[in-house]
Write an enzyme that holds these catalytic residues in place. Structure first.
Site, PDB file in Angstrom:
ATOM      1  CB  VAL A 147     127.660 -38.817  21.766  1.00 36.95           C
ATOM      2  CG1 VAL A 147     127.652 -38.197  23.143  1.00 36.95           C
ATOM      3  CG2 VAL A 147     126.942 -37.919  20.766  1.00 36.95           C
TER       4      VAL A 147
ATOM      5  CD  GLU B  77     129.166 -35.928  12.610  1.00 38.86           C
ATOM      6  OE1 GLU B  77     129.699 -36.206  11.529  1.00 38.86           O
ATOM      7  OE2 GLU B  77     128.041 -36.343  12.954  1.00 38.86           O
TER       8      GLU B  77
ATOM      9  CE  LYS C 211     122.207 -31.898  21.529  1.00 39.97           C
ATOM     10  NZ  LYS C 211     123.524 -32.113  21.025  1.00 39.97           N
TER      11      LYS C 211
ATOM     12  CB  ALA D 134     124.179 -18.034   1.950  1.00 42.88           C
ATOM     13  N   GLY D 135     124.259 -21.079   1.321  1.00 45.31           N
ATOM     14  CA  GLY D 135     124.606 -22.162   0.399  1.00 45.31           C
ATOM     15  C   GLY D 135     123.492 -23.185   0.345  1.00 45.31           C
TER      16      GLY D 135
ATOM     17  N   GLY E 193     122.992 -29.979   6.880  1.00 46.84           N
ATOM     18  CA  GLY E 193     122.723 -31.413   6.900  1.00 46.84           C
ATOM     19  C   GLY E 193     123.273 -31.982   8.193  1.00 46.84           C
TER      20      GLY E 193
ATOM     21  CB  CYS F  66     122.723 -32.429  15.344  1.00 47.66           C
ATOM     22  SG  CYS F  66     123.544 -33.600  16.415  1.00 47.66           S
TER      23      CYS F  66
ATOM     24  CE  LYS G 255     130.918 -30.782  10.784  1.00 45.70           C
ATOM     25  NZ  LYS G 255     130.824 -29.983  11.992  1.00 45.70           N
TER      26      LYS G 255
ATOM     27  NE  ARG H 106     124.895 -39.805  11.270  1.00 47.38           N
ATOM     28  CZ  ARG H 106     125.177 -39.848  12.584  1.00 47.38           C
ATOM     29  NH1 ARG H 106     124.304 -40.350  13.413  1.00 47.38           N
ATOM     30  NH2 ARG H 106     126.312 -39.387  13.031  1.00 47.38           N
TER      31      ARG H 106
HETATM   32  C1  UDX Z   1     125.870 -29.554  15.231  1.00 40.81           C
HETATM   33  C2  UDX Z   1     126.108 -28.478  16.312  1.00 40.81           C
HETATM   34  O1  UDX Z   1     126.935 -27.450  15.768  1.00 40.81           O
HETATM   35  C3  UDX Z   1     126.738 -29.102  17.552  1.00 40.81           C
HETATM   36  O2  UDX Z   1     126.883 -28.137  18.566  1.00 40.81           O
HETATM   37  C4  UDX Z   1     125.848 -30.236  18.041  1.00 40.81           C
HETATM   38  O3  UDX Z   1     126.398 -30.861  19.185  1.00 40.81           O
HETATM   39  C5  UDX Z   1     125.634 -31.255  16.932  1.00 40.81           C
HETATM   40  O4  UDX Z   1     125.093 -30.598  15.779  1.00 40.81           O
HETATM   41  P1  UDX Z   1     127.385 -30.810  13.420  1.00 40.81           P
HETATM   42  O5  UDX Z   1     126.138 -31.554  13.034  1.00 40.81           O
HETATM   43  O6  UDX Z   1     128.644 -31.567  13.607  1.00 40.81           O
HETATM   44  O7  UDX Z   1     127.154 -30.025  14.801  1.00 40.81           O
HETATM   45  O8  UDX Z   1     127.652 -29.745  12.283  1.00 40.81           O
HETATM   46  P2  UDX Z   1     127.721 -28.136  12.183  1.00 40.81           P
HETATM   47  O9  UDX Z   1     129.119 -27.706  12.146  1.00 40.81           O
HETATM   48  O10 UDX Z   1     126.831 -27.507  13.171  1.00 40.81           O
HETATM   49  O11 UDX Z   1     127.118 -27.923  10.712  1.00 40.81           O
HETATM   50  C6  UDX Z   1     125.792 -28.397  10.408  1.00 40.81           C
HETATM   51  C7  UDX Z   1     125.455 -28.121   8.963  1.00 40.81           C
HETATM   52  O12 UDX Z   1     125.263 -26.729   8.761  1.00 40.81           O
HETATM   53  C8  UDX Z   1     126.528 -28.546   7.957  1.00 40.81           C
HETATM   54  O13 UDX Z   1     125.895 -29.170   6.856  1.00 40.81           O
HETATM   55  C9  UDX Z   1     127.181 -27.232   7.543  1.00 40.81           C
HETATM   56  O14 UDX Z   1     127.712 -27.281   6.244  1.00 40.81           O
HETATM   57  C10 UDX Z   1     125.991 -26.289   7.617  1.00 40.81           C
HETATM   58  N1  UDX Z   1     126.367 -24.878   7.814  1.00 40.81           N
HETATM   59  C11 UDX Z   1     127.057 -24.502   8.928  1.00 40.81           C
HETATM   60  C12 UDX Z   1     125.932 -23.924   6.904  1.00 40.81           C
HETATM   61  O15 UDX Z   1     125.282 -24.248   5.909  1.00 40.81           O
HETATM   62  N2  UDX Z   1     126.263 -22.597   7.120  1.00 40.81           N
HETATM   63  C13 UDX Z   1     126.947 -22.195   8.204  1.00 40.81           C
HETATM   64  O16 UDX Z   1     127.175 -20.978   8.333  1.00 40.81           O
HETATM   65  C14 UDX Z   1     127.373 -23.171   9.132  1.00 40.81           C
END
Ligand code: UDX
Length: 467
Positions: free
Chosen positions: A11, A155, A207, A255-256, A260, A263, A324, A331
């Site tokens: 951050v 991220e 948040k 879906a899937g 992870g 956050c 992702k 993490r």
């Molecule tokens: C998240 C929030 O989106 C962000 O606003 C906050 O500040 C921090 O946490 P991030 O952890 O970087 O961001 O990842 P994000 O893009 O939100 O994806 C989180 C997880 O959800 C990933 O594992 C992703 O693969 C999964 N995901 C996302 C799904 O399984 N399906 C979706 O439709 C979208």
């Protein structure tokens, strides 16, 4: 403006780089000497697209300077605290932020504004104003404004998310004259988005609420996918059609294997725990958490079913380790839980991820897992392929070539990222989550594995219907 960013983790670094891009002079303070050495060397301790170039440019132009100490903190107009609040074990910790405040607050200039960007546990908030006021009083200094400014960056696109936010949230902890809010509006003057000032508890819950809602959407999509499997519908076309309703939208409904990262999983589980401390139940969030964890097991169950009921001695190519694409962050990555579970069922697992740093970290964390440096080495002789992270390099594979190097014909797509018809045509038995393949619609091999044996209703729906 002269701004200090204290704590150069994920951050803090993105914040420092973005502020410098807007023309502010940034003093980046990092207590960890190894991390600081890496930064001073012009390298980044994390992978984030676009961040390295931005930091390098602003170090060269002296818009960002790094320091190991807070000795220059008295000279800044704004001090932004971005130290960690995870305890590294699925919980919160506030020792670091307390120590940081104890160090900087007594020395901040009398007209400075203190900004907290770290994600805070809601139960910490009531003590924050008293803590800061006490530190100022003990050093014979007047009170200063304290504002919470949560981040919403993802991220993989954190730089863009910072520079072009949907909104900026300011949570006022203490700001008797309004000078803190005015200062923050100056900090963000380059932003073309609403700047929403509100009481601090509202900002903390904004948040938290945003992340909890995103997690809920994903678990909803996963439960919808189970219903689609049960009734022979395809979740991708269902979501596309549903999402055209402007009230719904299509984002975060893929879906899937579930969510992870640092956050979403943490904030769901910690909110459940925080609420429980006050004897408050959170049935919806518990269901969100449960659905998310069940997805990882469902992936392994599907692989096992598709391979005829046993994984023992079967070779599985595991594609993707990071939580992702676009990051090297492991993490709470679903791939690691899935790899452990496959190994636990005696499969021979060969994993690959395009990020060398993620491969190296996985080797250190899971010595029992074979991690190779080339996707084709993972695919060779595999009985089944499990896609866990939808890196473009996997999606664009020539699947006829993949079929030619494999021993078996099974693909389990944990991100619904592949084209089922193309895989069908290449001779694969494709299993996704809530996706049906052409003529095999309703009878896709392994697709209808029941996740839970004793429920006639699915967890999210149960939580809504019976609470
Ligand atoms: C998240 C929030 O989106 C962000 O606003 C906050 O500040 C921090 O946490 P991030 O952890 O970087 O961001 O990842 P994000 O893009 O939100 O994806 C989180 C997880 O959800 C990933 O594992 C992703 O693969 C999964 N995901 C996302 C799904 O399984 N399906 C979706 O439709 C979208």
């Amino acid at each position: 403006m002269r701004i200090a960013v204290v704590g150069l983790g994920y951050v803090g670094l993105v914040t420092a780089a973005g502020l410098a891009e807007w023309g502010h002079d940034v003093l980046g303070i990092e207590a960890n000497p190894e991390r600081l050495d890496v930064l001073r060397d012009g390298r980044l301790p994390i992978f984030e697209p676009g961040l390295d170039g931005l930091i390098a440019r602003h170090i060269a132009g002296r818009r960002i300077i790094f320091s190991a100490t807070t000795s220059q903190i008295a000279s800044v107009e704004v001090a932004i605290v971005a130290v960690g609040t995870h305890d590294g074990n699925g919980g919160w910790q506030t020792d670091t932020i307390r120590a940081c405040l104890g160090d900087i607050v007594p020395r901040l200039a009398d007209d400075a504004t203190l900004v907290i960007r770290s994600t805070l546990p809601p139960e910490f908030l009531p003590s924050l104003a008293g803590l800061v006021d006490g530190l100022r009083a003990a050093s014979g200094r007047p009170e200063i404004p304290v504002v919470i400014n949560p981040e919403f960056t993802r991220e993989g696109s954190a730089v863009q998310d910072f520079l072009f936010p949907d909104r900026v949230v300011l949570g006022v902890v203490r700001d008797d004259t309004g000078s803190g809010e005015r200062t923050l509006r100056m900090v963000y003057r380059a932003v073309d988005a609403p700047i929403l000032a509100m009481p601090a508890p509202d900002a903390v819950l904004t948040k938290l609420g945003a992340n909890l809602f995103l997690a809920t959407k994903i678990s909803f999509a996963n439960e919808l996918a189970s219903l689609c499997d049960q009734f022979g519908a395809d979740v991708t076309s269902v979501v596309d059609a549903m999402g055209r309703d402007a009230r719904i939208g299509t984002s975060f409904l893929r879906a899937g294997v579930g969510f992870g990262g640092s956050c979403l999983p943490h904030q769901v589980s910690m909110t459940i725990r925080s609420a429980a401390q006050y004897s408050m139940d959170t049935p919806l969030l518990k269901a969100v958490d449960q659905v998310n964890h069940d997805q990882r097991t469902a992936f392994v169950d599907r692989m096992e079913a598709a391979l005829g009921g046993s994984l023992a001695g079967r070779r599985i190519a595991l594609l993707g380790l990071t939580f992702k694409p676009g990051t090297d962050d492991l993490r709470d990555a679903p791939a690691l839980t899935i790899a452990l579970s496959l190994l636990g069922r005696d499969a021979d697992v060969v994993a690959y991820d395009p990020m060398p740093t993620a491969r190296a970290a996985t080797r250190r964390m899971m010595p029992a897992l074979t991690v190779v440096d080339d996707v084709w080495a993972a695919l060779a002789d595999a009985d089944g392929v499990g896609l866990v992270t939808e890196w473009p390099e996997f999606v664009s594979l020539d699947w006829s070539d993949v079929r030619a190097v494999m021993r078996g014909d099974v693909v389990v797509d944990g991100r619904n990222a592949l084209d089922p018809a193309a895989l069908d045509a290449a001779g694969f038995h494709y299993t996704g989550f809530g996706r049906q393949v052409g003529s095999a619609r309703r009878t896709v091999r392994g697709a209808r594995v029941r996740r839970r044996e004793d429920t006639s209703v699915t967890p999210l729906i149960a939580s809504v219907a019976f609470d």
